[in-house]
Design an enzyme around this catalytic site. Structure first.
Site, PDB file in Angstrom:
ATOM      1  N   HIS A 245      -1.600   3.513  -9.782  1.00 61.86           N
ATOM      2  CA  HIS A 245      -1.252   3.451  -8.248  1.00 61.86           C
ATOM      3  C   HIS A 245      -0.761   1.930  -7.994  1.00 61.86           C
ATOM      4  CE1 HIS A 245      -2.343   3.988  -3.997  1.00 61.86           C
ATOM      5  NE2 HIS A 245      -2.427   2.647  -4.103  1.00 61.86           N
TER       6      HIS A 245
ATOM      7  N   GLU B 279     -10.912   3.081   2.698  1.00 62.59           N
ATOM      8  CA  GLU B 279     -10.463   1.828   2.234  1.00 62.59           C
ATOM      9  C   GLU B 279     -11.291   0.630   3.031  1.00 62.59           C
ATOM     10  OE1 GLU B 279      -6.450   0.989   2.476  1.00 62.59           O
ATOM     11  OE2 GLU B 279      -6.408  -0.894   1.338  1.00 62.59           O
TER      12      GLU B 279
ATOM     13  N   GLU C 168       5.507  10.413  -0.817  1.00 60.94           N
ATOM     14  CA  GLU C 168       4.173  10.275  -0.031  1.00 60.94           C
ATOM     15  C   GLU C 168       4.547  10.561   1.459  1.00 60.94           C
ATOM     16  OE1 GLU C 168       1.397   6.505   0.683  1.00 60.94           O
ATOM     17  OE2 GLU C 168       3.398   6.309   1.646  1.00 60.94           O
TER      18      GLU C 168
ATOM     19  N   HIS D  19      -0.793   9.943   2.563  1.00 60.12           N
ATOM     20  CA  HIS D  19      -1.318   8.499   2.695  1.00 60.12           C
ATOM     21  C   HIS D  19      -2.648   8.282   3.100  1.00 60.12           C
ATOM     22  CE1 HIS D  19      -1.660   4.617   4.800  1.00 60.12           C
ATOM     23  NE2 HIS D  19      -0.743   4.230   3.933  1.00 60.12           N
TER      24      HIS D  19
ATOM     25  N   HIS E 185       2.812   0.514  -5.356  1.00 65.59           N
ATOM     26  CA  HIS E 185       3.917   0.768  -4.111  1.00 65.59           C
ATOM     27  C   HIS E 185       4.900  -0.113  -4.601  1.00 65.59           C
ATOM     28  CE1 HIS E 185       0.665   2.712  -1.652  1.00 65.59           C
ATOM     29  NE2 HIS E 185       0.100   1.712  -2.121  1.00 65.59           N
TER      30      HIS E 185
ATOM     31  N   ASP F 221      -2.714  -1.152  -7.087  1.00 61.70           N
ATOM     32  CA  ASP F 221      -2.109  -1.270  -5.779  1.00 61.70           C
ATOM     33  C   ASP F 221      -0.505  -2.050  -5.818  1.00 61.70           C
ATOM     34  OD1 ASP F 221      -2.222  -0.155  -3.166  1.00 61.70           O
ATOM     35  OD2 ASP F 221      -4.072  -1.065  -2.591  1.00 61.70           O
TER      36      ASP F 221
HETATM   37 FE   FE2 Z   1      -2.139   1.911  -2.075  1.00 66.10          FE
END
Ligand code: FE2
Ligand code: BEZ
Length: 408
Positions: A65, A213, A145, A183, A67, A311
């Site tokens: 994971h 989250e 995404e 998302h 971005h 992340d």
């Molecule tokens: Fe994320």
């Protein structure tokens, strides 16, 4: 065919086998592994690759994971509160995305590779990172995404998504694997979820989503109230959540390879639902520390096969899983440190493979892909401490092989 030998071999298999004076024989796939003195007798003319004293052979790390498109962030985004962070992302995303050109993303991918990560789950919001992901020797699961909760925007958002997904599908290869990211429950309209999941089933694609989250997300989904209400009123002219957590999860029935990132606020029922769906939890403790200062309890991870993710640089200072493991040692401070180290390494190898639906990666085992790294400790070390010491002292891999090819 090659034979790689080192003082230690850590398989990351079910029993977490650690072999002293170990070796692995491989071509593109692993042929066998074991104690060097036993194995070497079977091969008279094999190329032997030596390593420095105190080196360790292990499977390449798997970070499911990231971005990459947010790699330009260093100090721009605001940490300490989820809504403050999210608002800062909305405010700065155009600038950050523009700054993250191919050169910058290529450099970040190189750093990832040199650290010893050989497989990456790259969540792509715009498709701007695709060329870098196609150029790298790393294995990439490329998650196109979908995002957008506004019913009036559905058609435009879906056709943009379809175009990005087709571009990814047209570039599919053994090491570039298209996939789909939804998302989150709060940011994707149920219609878009249904349609994108149809495509996932049709093309047999892995699926991932952020889930619960923050506490603000939980309150918004449960009762359309709390810290997210103002954000939705101001940013999207919305006062009602489009879904509930359970309805969201129910939409994923039948998806074969499924992962949910964060799950910090998930209750036992929701975690069990994820188990029933066959989903893997991707734990990103540094991101959680920065944005919400809550994380999933280790009691909820202990008996599950979970993965560890960094992340993006939008919520981390590093994309190295060594840093993530090191920080996790301090975040889960009630756990026995040597046992925790082992569980974190498993999460960073086999756990990541499971999250991405890669059944031939993440351990040193016969017929598995020869994605193998070595790291080198500064000095001798006891078997019961080797994993912990490796996490504490490693910044870079000393060798990296992907499908048997030497990359570093
Ligand atoms: Fe994320
Ligand atoms: C949306 O596009 O609906 C959205 C994006 C980010 C956060 C929340 C909602």
């Amino acid at each position: 065919m090659k034979l790689l030998k080192a003082d230690w071999l850590i398989t990351c298999d079910e029993y977490f086998t650690i072999i002293e004076n170990g070796c692995v024989v491989f071509g593109t796939h692993i042929i066998e592994y074991g104690e060097f003195d036993d194995i070497v007798q079977k091969y008279s003319n094999i190329q032997i690759i030596q390593t420095a004293p105190n080196s360790i052979i292990l499977p390449g790390l798997i970070n499911p994971h990231v971005h990459l498109e947010f790699s330009a962030n260093k100090t721009t985004l605001k940490y300490g509160n989820f809504m403050t962070w999210l608002s800062s992302v909305i405010e700065s995303r155009a600038d950050l995305i523009e700054k993250a050109d191919s050169t910058l993303i290529d450099d970040e991918i190189k750093n990832i590779l040199f650290s010893g990560t050989t497989t990456l789950g790259a969540v792509s919001s715009y498709g701007f990172d695709i060329q870098s992901c196609l150029n790298t020797p790393l294995n990439i699961v490329y998650f196109s995404e979908i995002i957008g909760s506004n019913a009036g925007m559905i058609d435009a958002l879906f056709s943009d998504f379809q175009a990005r997904l087709s571009n990814a599908l047209n570039n599919k290869s053994e090491r570039f694997i298209p996939a789909i990211a939804i998302h989150s429950p709060y940011s994707v309209h149920p219609f878009l979820i249904r349609e994108t999941l149809k495509l996932a089933t049709q093309h047999n694609l892995s699926v991932t989503a952020h889930f619960l989250e923050s506490n603000e997300e939980k309150e918004w989904l449960e009762s359309s109230s709390g810290g997210m209400l103002d954000f939705f009123k101001n940013f999207l002219n919305q006062t009602q959540s489009i879904t509930k957590a359970e309805e969201f999860l129910n939409q994923f029935k039948g998806i074969e390879n499924l992962s949910f990132t964060h799950c910090c606020q998930a209750n036992q029922e929701e975690l069990e639902k994820i188990d029933q769906l066959g989903g893997t939890i991707i734990h990103c403790p540094v991101s959680n520390r920065f944005l919400t200062n809550t994380t999933i309890s280790f009691d909820d991870l202990r008996h599950r096969s979970f993965a560890l993710g960094t992340d993006g640089l939008s919520s981390n200072y590093s994309l190295s899983l060594w840093e993530e493991m090191k920080n996790a040692l301090f975040i889960h401070k009630n756990e026995n440190i040597t046992e925790l180290a082992t569980k974190l390494l498993k999460a960073s190898t086999r756990g990541g493979a499971k999250a991405l639906g890669m059944d031939k990666k993440g351990k040193i085992a016969k017929d598995f892909d020869a994605d193998i790294i070595t790291v080198t400790l500064p000095d001798i070390c006891d078997k019961n401490n080797v994993v912990l010491q490796m996490i504490l002292h490693t910044k870079k891999a000393t060798k990296v092989f992907i499908k048997g090819e030497k990359i570093v």
